[in-house]
Design a protein around this motif. Sequence first.
Motif: not given
Lengths: 492, 492
Positions: A120, A123-124, A280, A283-284, A287-288, A290-291, A295, B27, B31, B35
Amino acid sequence: MQFLNAISSSVPLLASATETVDSSMVMAAVLLSLVVIYFASKVGGELSNRVGLPPVLGELVGGVVVGISVLHLLVFPEGGTDSSSSLIIAFLQSTAGLTPQAADGVFAAHSEVISVLAELGVIVLLFEIGLESNLKDLMAVGIQATIVAVVGVVAPFAAGTVGLMTLFGIDAVPAIFAGAALTATSIGITSKVLSEIGRLNSKEGQIILGAAVIDDVLGIIVLAVVASLAKDGEVDVTKVIFLIISATAFLLGAILLGNFFNSSFVRIVNRLKTRGELVIPAFIFAFVMAYLAAVIQLEAILGAFAAGLVLEETDKRKELQKQVIPIADMLVPIFFVTVGAKTDLGVLNPAIPTNREGLIMASFLIIVAIIGKVITGLTVFGQPEINRLAIGVGMIPRGEVGLVFAGVGAASGALSKPLGAAIIMMVILTTFLAPPLLRFVFPDPASKTTDTEKLVLDGAGATSLTIEQPQLITAQSPDVANLESAPDSSES
Amino acid sequence: MQFLNAISSSVPLLASATETVDSSMVMAAVLLSLVVIYFASKVGGELSNRVGLPPVLGELVGGVVVGISVLHLLVFPEGGTDSSSSLIIAFLQSTAGLTPQAADGVFAAHSEVISVLAELGVIVLLFEIGLESNLKDLMAVGIQATIVAVVGVVAPFAAGTVGLMTLFGIDAVPAIFAGAALTATSIGITSKVLSEIGRLNSKEGQIILGAAVIDDVLGIIVLAVVASLAKDGEVDVTKVIFLIISATAFLLGAILLGNFFNSSFVRIVNRLKTRGELVIPAFIFAFVMAYLAAVIQLEAILGAFAAGLVLEETDKRKELQKQVIPIADMLVPIFFVTVGAKTDLGVLNPAIPTNREGLIMASFLIIVAIIGKVITGLTVFGQPEINRLAIGVGMIPRGEVGLVFAGVGAASGALSKPLGAAIIMMVILTTFLAPPLLRFVFPDPASKTTDTEKLVLDGAGATSLTIEQPQLITAQSPDVANLESAPDSSES
């Protein structure tokens, strides 16, 4: 107890195993680890800063000291160590009544938690770097900076990878990883030294900073491609091409779509009225992204970086940067200290004969790291007066981006211990060497006041913030402090 | 694969088990969970705020919606659920190529990580509350507020515990836990409503706020004692006395020693020159205190609260409060959403006959919660004109402190599912009911502008911050916004 576990584990092994772990002990172990991490990062960072080196280097060395190499306070199961070699677990056994039977479970669970916190953190960190990188400035730095950057990526990468494969018989994937780690340039360190010797606004300074910024982006694409290769364990040229295209497309696509998304983001944030109304949603989004990046077989940090780039274009940028600072201060050191703690420098101990190959590899990487960047100065054309050597030397330090490579490489399991330690040594030495070298080849200190501070004070906009907490902006944070000033210098 | 694990596990079972979990999948699961958590907290918090209720209630309900009760996005192994009922794990299987064999391990590991993050969230929350509580103001609120607070703790605690044991045959430890959850008073909700009806500076308003602040401290001591009992599973009167003394001594000792430590802290922070120079030393202190409190059999949050109280006395208070806000914004919602997600409201479904006892228990708790606080108004003496009912009603809402009890209780395993759900229902209903009731018994709205906003603007000191981000201070954060104003009101 362990016997019973072994029998019951024929059903859902891990769930039942982790469930039996006493979660208050895990929490205690996490708290102690964080105390050790923060202590190491602050002591290391401050000492490093005192001697004129970037704090991040001190955080890394602090991590080495508390980690597997020296104190064994912070050790991880990846290295093959078990709970008995962790001093934190031993401390819990003597102070908090942790039983030896439960020690392995607590050790494994708290290591997992610290590793996720470290991830994390990176990522930040990349989100913050993205948030500080201005796309328009990136495009404006010009053709010369681009050439310097591209040569500075291609030359050390090719020389490093081919050299490791042919001279040391290293497999393709680890060799490519090590080669990729050679490509990074730390904008923070170079711009700090340039500002100290009053050369930030020189022609050379502008080219170096522009190239270093482009280098960051190229480096993240290279890392995403290489880390994906490491998952397979083999190199398939079709896949490499596909990955380069998809990483570039992801970044460009995010930026293009980001232009539309930007205004909705600001509209949504403006309508929110409860605490965290900016952080918030940001970060949503991060993180989306990042995901998504993870993927499609790239790296999570590429997504976080893209999210930062997109949000940098909004009006909320300044406020968001300000709010991300304490969060980054809290999470990023976990990453750097963990990278240091996981590095076993013992494998480079010259007293042990079997370590020699690792040492020779480290020396080879350091030589390639220096020469591969120094030659970039030669590519500058049409400027007979320019100090080409200074440009090349300015590109040498690897700094935090090189450490991100080493950390991701170690986590992927692609790097052998000696190769991982050799990369860390390369990052440390190039970063140590660059400041004195740069002062040597740029022998004419023009002014005593540092450019960075002036630029930050002039350009920050939010003057009230700057006056209230000057150390937050002008101190450490290579990325935050200096990317702030980089755009200004390229305009002048 | 699982067979091999079962065999190899005869040596260090958990270490090897967790090592085999694919950390990039963990991870990815973390994440996605974050979210979901952030989305639920923002949607819930904003909707709650729109209808005039505290955002924290919306975050809790958001957690209930995404959790075990409704959507199954965020489920935890504690409830006996396995990976197959987690929609996040199912999503990872369909998008990220998670294999069914690895699902259990990833589920267990990511649940552990989210639980630790939630615990860090409540630690940061209590640290922030401590940082906003002024000791001198606490001591100045006077004898009447103290009596109201003590009666408001003792009466519902005694009635709740004895009632649950005698009427429902509940064991001593869970009954004490539920009784303890009845003691909390949410200063945030009450002070917000008082400010909205222009009664913050009335005699009644001052007594309510003073009592609520004292209640916070008493509640944290009660929680530390009760949670410690829950670890043993039985009640030993000697131990209770010992725990009450040690919790009080810990808090007083921390405050006394803190007076000496304060100046060293400021001196150290002033000498630090790299990023995080304030936040990192503060968190080192908070985490050490949390660890110490946990080790002496109390709760980690008591240590974090004490650390906040100590640092509130330093010159760095304002700056630290400002920097802790984004960190709390990021971590605290994880706690509240997780509490909601772990609560299975299905056990209170009135359509199922076996649920009736849980429902009756919930009704009983709600009645005790209201009566136990309303009677506190009767204890006010020597003030014939005072609105005693308003004081009692003002003490009703449980808010976030009640949720901390429910969360800690659920994590300790002491509460049965129906009792845990009944406590959550009690917290939700008292918090919903208090604002309209208070408006009803205090029928004379004096002014239209809210006192809180005026007080924050007058008293904040850092005017530039207030002007730049008014929503950060005046919005949600019961504690931050309103403790800020509470001291001012008691002075006037």
